[in-house]
Scaffold this active site. Structure first.
Site, PDB file in Angstrom:
ATOM      1  N   ASN A  35       0.847  -1.192   0.000  1.00 36.95           N
ATOM      2  CA  ASN A  35       0.000   0.000   0.000  1.00 36.95           C
ATOM      3  C   ASN A  35       0.891   1.255   0.000  1.00 36.95           C
ATOM      4  O   ASN A  35       1.689   1.456   0.913  1.00 36.95           O
ATOM      5  CB  ASN A  35      -0.902  -0.032   1.241  1.00 36.95           C
ATOM      6  CG  ASN A  35      -1.868   1.122   1.247  1.00 36.95           C
ATOM      7  OD1 ASN A  35      -1.483   2.243   0.979  1.00 36.95           O
ATOM      8  ND2 ASN A  35      -3.118   0.849   1.552  1.00 36.95           N
ATOM      9  N   HIS A  62       0.857   6.021   1.978  1.00 46.09           N
ATOM     10  CA  HIS A  62       1.644   6.835   2.904  1.00 46.09           C
ATOM     11  C   HIS A  62       2.657   7.723   2.187  1.00 46.09           C
ATOM     12  O   HIS A  62       3.079   8.739   2.716  1.00 46.09           O
ATOM     13  CB  HIS A  62       2.340   5.941   3.939  1.00 46.09           C
ATOM     14  CG  HIS A  62       1.351   5.205   4.785  1.00 46.09           C
ATOM     15  ND1 HIS A  62       0.579   5.835   5.725  1.00 46.09           N
ATOM     16  CD2 HIS A  62       0.966   3.915   4.782  1.00 46.09           C
ATOM     17  CE1 HIS A  62      -0.221   4.951   6.277  1.00 46.09           C
ATOM     18  NE2 HIS A  62      -0.011   3.778   5.725  1.00 46.09           N
ATOM     19  N   HIS A 118      -5.664   3.540  -1.931  1.00 43.52           N
ATOM     20  CA  HIS A 118      -7.028   3.838  -1.480  1.00 43.52           C
ATOM     21  C   HIS A 118      -7.398   5.232  -1.960  1.00 43.52           C
ATOM     22  O   HIS A 118      -6.804   6.215  -1.509  1.00 43.52           O
ATOM     23  CB  HIS A 118      -7.044   3.758   0.058  1.00 43.52           C
ATOM     24  CG  HIS A 118      -8.389   3.884   0.691  1.00 43.52           C
ATOM     25  ND1 HIS A 118      -8.596   3.649   2.032  1.00 43.52           N
ATOM     26  CD2 HIS A 118      -9.600   4.219   0.184  1.00 43.52           C
ATOM     27  CE1 HIS A 118      -9.872   3.833   2.324  1.00 43.52           C
ATOM     28  NE2 HIS A 118     -10.505   4.199   1.218  1.00 43.52           N
ATOM     29  N   ARG A 154      -9.694   7.822  -1.349  1.00 46.79           N
ATOM     30  CA  ARG A 154     -10.715   8.174  -0.358  1.00 46.79           C
ATOM     31  C   ARG A 154     -11.585   9.293  -0.903  1.00 46.79           C
ATOM     32  O   ARG A 154     -11.148  10.097  -1.726  1.00 46.79           O
ATOM     33  CB  ARG A 154     -10.048   8.623   0.949  1.00 46.79           C
ATOM     34  CG  ARG A 154      -9.239   7.526   1.631  1.00 46.79           C
ATOM     35  CD  ARG A 154      -8.697   8.017   2.951  1.00 46.79           C
ATOM     36  NE  ARG A 154      -9.737   8.089   3.953  1.00 46.79           N
ATOM     37  CZ  ARG A 154      -9.908   7.206   4.944  1.00 46.79           C
ATOM     38  NH1 ARG A 154      -9.082   6.202   5.089  1.00 46.79           N
ATOM     39  NH2 ARG A 154     -10.891   7.341   5.797  1.00 46.79           N
ATOM     40  N   ARG A 214      -7.581  12.557   0.735  1.00 44.91           N
ATOM     41  CA  ARG A 214      -6.587  13.077   1.680  1.00 44.91           C
ATOM     42  C   ARG A 214      -5.156  12.665   1.341  1.00 44.91           C
ATOM     43  O   ARG A 214      -4.216  13.280   1.790  1.00 44.91           O
ATOM     44  CB  ARG A 214      -6.928  12.666   3.113  1.00 44.91           C
ATOM     45  CG  ARG A 214      -6.727  11.192   3.394  1.00 44.91           C
ATOM     46  CD  ARG A 214      -6.743  10.928   4.873  1.00 44.91           C
ATOM     47  NE  ARG A 214      -8.067  11.030   5.433  1.00 44.91           N
ATOM     48  CZ  ARG A 214      -8.479  10.324   6.497  1.00 44.91           C
ATOM     49  NH1 ARG A 214      -7.646   9.497   7.085  1.00 44.91           N
ATOM     50  NH2 ARG A 214      -9.696  10.433   6.952  1.00 44.91           N
ATOM     51  N   GLU A 233      -8.414   0.086  -3.003  1.00 38.51           N
ATOM     52  CA  GLU A 233      -9.286   0.066  -1.820  1.00 38.51           C
ATOM     53  C   GLU A 233     -10.276   1.211  -1.980  1.00 38.51           C
ATOM     54  O   GLU A 233      -9.883   2.331  -2.334  1.00 38.51           O
ATOM     55  CB  GLU A 233      -8.468   0.287  -0.551  1.00 38.51           C
ATOM     56  CG  GLU A 233      -7.528  -0.840  -0.236  1.00 38.51           C
ATOM     57  CD  GLU A 233      -6.658  -0.508   0.971  1.00 38.51           C
ATOM     58  OE1 GLU A 233      -6.765   0.590   1.532  1.00 38.51           O
ATOM     59  OE2 GLU A 233      -5.853  -1.365   1.340  1.00 38.51           O
ATOM     60  N   THR A 272      -8.354   2.948   8.096  1.00 38.41           N
ATOM     61  CA  THR A 272      -9.589   2.172   8.067  1.00 38.41           C
ATOM     62  C   THR A 272      -9.798   1.465   9.404  1.00 38.41           C
ATOM     63  O   THR A 272      -8.938   0.722   9.860  1.00 38.41           O
ATOM     64  CB  THR A 272      -9.517   1.120   6.938  1.00 38.41           C
ATOM     65  OG1 THR A 272      -9.040   1.758   5.768  1.00 38.41           O
ATOM     66  CG2 THR A 272     -10.868   0.498   6.680  1.00 38.41           C
ATOM     67  N   GLU A 326     -10.638 -10.120   2.311  1.00 41.46           N
ATOM     68  CA  GLU A 326      -9.416  -9.727   3.013  1.00 41.46           C
ATOM     69  C   GLU A 326      -9.753  -9.655   4.504  1.00 41.46           C
ATOM     70  O   GLU A 326     -10.558  -8.830   4.927  1.00 41.46           O
ATOM     71  CB  GLU A 326      -8.901  -8.373   2.518  1.00 41.46           C
ATOM     72  CG  GLU A 326      -7.643  -7.936   3.272  1.00 41.46           C
ATOM     73  CD  GLU A 326      -6.979  -6.687   2.698  1.00 41.46           C
ATOM     74  OE1 GLU A 326      -7.090  -6.443   1.479  1.00 41.46           O
ATOM     75  OE2 GLU A 326      -6.338  -5.974   3.488  1.00 41.46           O
ATOM     76  N   HIS A 330      -3.695  -5.216   7.362  1.00 41.73           N
ATOM     77  CA  HIS A 330      -3.872  -4.132   8.323  1.00 41.73           C
ATOM     78  C   HIS A 330      -3.022  -4.370   9.574  1.00 41.73           C
ATOM     79  O   HIS A 330      -3.196  -5.369  10.265  1.00 41.73           O
ATOM     80  CB  HIS A 330      -5.335  -3.899   8.747  1.00 41.73           C
ATOM     81  CG  HIS A 330      -5.598  -2.444   9.010  1.00 41.73           C
ATOM     82  ND1 HIS A 330      -5.148  -1.816  10.125  1.00 41.73           N
ATOM     83  CD2 HIS A 330      -6.197  -1.494   8.253  1.00 41.73           C
ATOM     84  CE1 HIS A 330      -5.474  -0.535  10.065  1.00 41.73           C
ATOM     85  NE2 HIS A 330      -6.106  -0.307   8.925  1.00 41.73           N
TER      86      HIS A 330
HETATM   87  N1  PXP Z   1      -5.742  -3.561   3.830  1.00 40.85           N
HETATM   88  C1  PXP Z   1      -6.728  -2.633   3.905  1.00 40.85           C
HETATM   89  C2  PXP Z   1      -8.090  -3.009   3.451  1.00 40.85           C
HETATM   90  C3  PXP Z   1      -6.470  -1.334   4.388  1.00 40.85           C
HETATM   91  O1  PXP Z   1      -7.470  -0.436   4.466  1.00 40.85           O
HETATM   92  C4  PXP Z   1      -5.144  -0.999   4.765  1.00 40.85           C
HETATM   93  C5  PXP Z   1      -4.843   0.394   5.227  1.00 40.85           C
HETATM   94  O2  PXP Z   1      -4.991   1.271   4.158  1.00 40.85           O
HETATM   95  C6  PXP Z   1      -4.154  -1.987   4.656  1.00 40.85           C
HETATM   96  C7  PXP Z   1      -4.481  -3.266   4.216  1.00 40.85           C
HETATM   97  C8  PXP Z   1      -2.727  -1.720   5.028  1.00 40.85           C
HETATM   98  O3  PXP Z   1      -2.647  -1.465   6.402  1.00 40.85           O
HETATM   99  P1  PXP Z   1      -1.255  -1.033   7.058  1.00 40.85           P
HETATM  100  O4  PXP Z   1      -0.909   0.318   6.499  1.00 40.85           O
HETATM  101  O5  PXP Z   1      -1.560  -1.010   8.521  1.00 40.85           O
HETATM  102  O6  PXP Z   1      -0.245  -2.072   6.665  1.00 40.85           O
END
Ligand code: PXP
Length: 237
Positions: free
Chosen positions: A7, A10, A43, A45, A49, A70, A101, A151, A190
């Protein structure tokens, strides 16, 4: 072999901290691919953001591994997804005030709303995954929607420690088996880190892990390509 989706939101969060053009999540996606990831997760959003429409458009044009979007079940975002055609859409709940999330999607409580989004996405040729808490009632509702994957939300496991963490892991294993028995592909994500990922990667039939914060945090110290390669080794690449 467990697939690693990284992901990159960030990276865009750092850009948005100064409302400038750097660092570019599109560059980051290329480095993530070079590090050996199997997918790019992002994602879009409603409040834009971090990732914006330009990022998603360019990611669709440049990413050559799996692109996993996402997204909330909001009509505007569903429409963008159907037009952009990521390889996979992962439906998540979204609250404006949350930092990340929180909790899985409530398919039981919002069945019709989720069903409508699933149908539109599948008609556009997009494979659909639902981000769910490890709750058998939610899995049963997901199976009725005949989505492609679930997931599992690993947040509670990630936050726990000791005996509590072992209990959360057992729950993930048990519900993971229910997902596979329902004929759905098993994903998880997550809060996963270099320290806690292995037992989750070892769950029977685990197909895909989506990891963001821990990889990007390490990338600040060691570089993105190395951070991804190290995680890929850990999850069994
Ligand atoms: N999976 C989903 C569905 C998420 O919403 C997120 C956070 O955006 C992640 C995985 C990744 O989470 P983390 O940044 O805590 O690794």
């Amino acid at each position: 072999m467990v697939q690693l989706g990284v992901n990159i939101d960030h990276v865009a969060t750092v850009r948005q901290a100064r409302r400038t053009y750097e660092p570019d999540p599109v560059w980051a996606a290329a480095l993530v691919e070079l590090g050996g990831a199997d997918g790019i997760t992002t994602h879009l959003r409603e409040d834009r953001r971090h990732i914006n429409d330009r990022d998603l458009r360019l990611l669709r044009e440049t990413v050559s591994v799996k692109l996993n979007l996402e997204m909330a079940c909001e009509p505007e975002i569903v429409e963008i997804a159907c037009r952009t055609k990521p390889d996979q859409a992962t439906l998540v709940p979204e609250k404006r005030e949350e930092i990340t999330t929180e909790g899985g999607l409530d398919v039981v409580g919002q069945y019709d709303r989720v069903a409508e989004a699933v149908e539109k996405l599948r008609r556009a040729g997009v494979s659909v995954s639902l981000f769910l808490d490890p709750d058998p009632a939610q899995i049963e509702a997901a199976a009725r929607l005949s989505v492609d994957a679930v997931e599992l939300h690993t947040g509670r496991y990630a936050l726990a420690s000791g005996a509590e963490q072992k209990k959360e892991l057992d729950t993930l294993r048990r519900v993971g088996a229910i997902i596979r028995q329902a004929g759905l592909t098993l994903h998880a994500g997550h809060g996963l880190t270099y320290r806690n990922v292995r037992p989750v990667a070892d769950i029977d039939g685990m197909h895909e892990l989506n990891i963001g914060h821990s990889i990007i945090a390490r990338a600040i110290m060691v570089g993105l390509k190395d951070a991804v390669a190290e995680m890929k080794r850990l999850v069994g690449g």
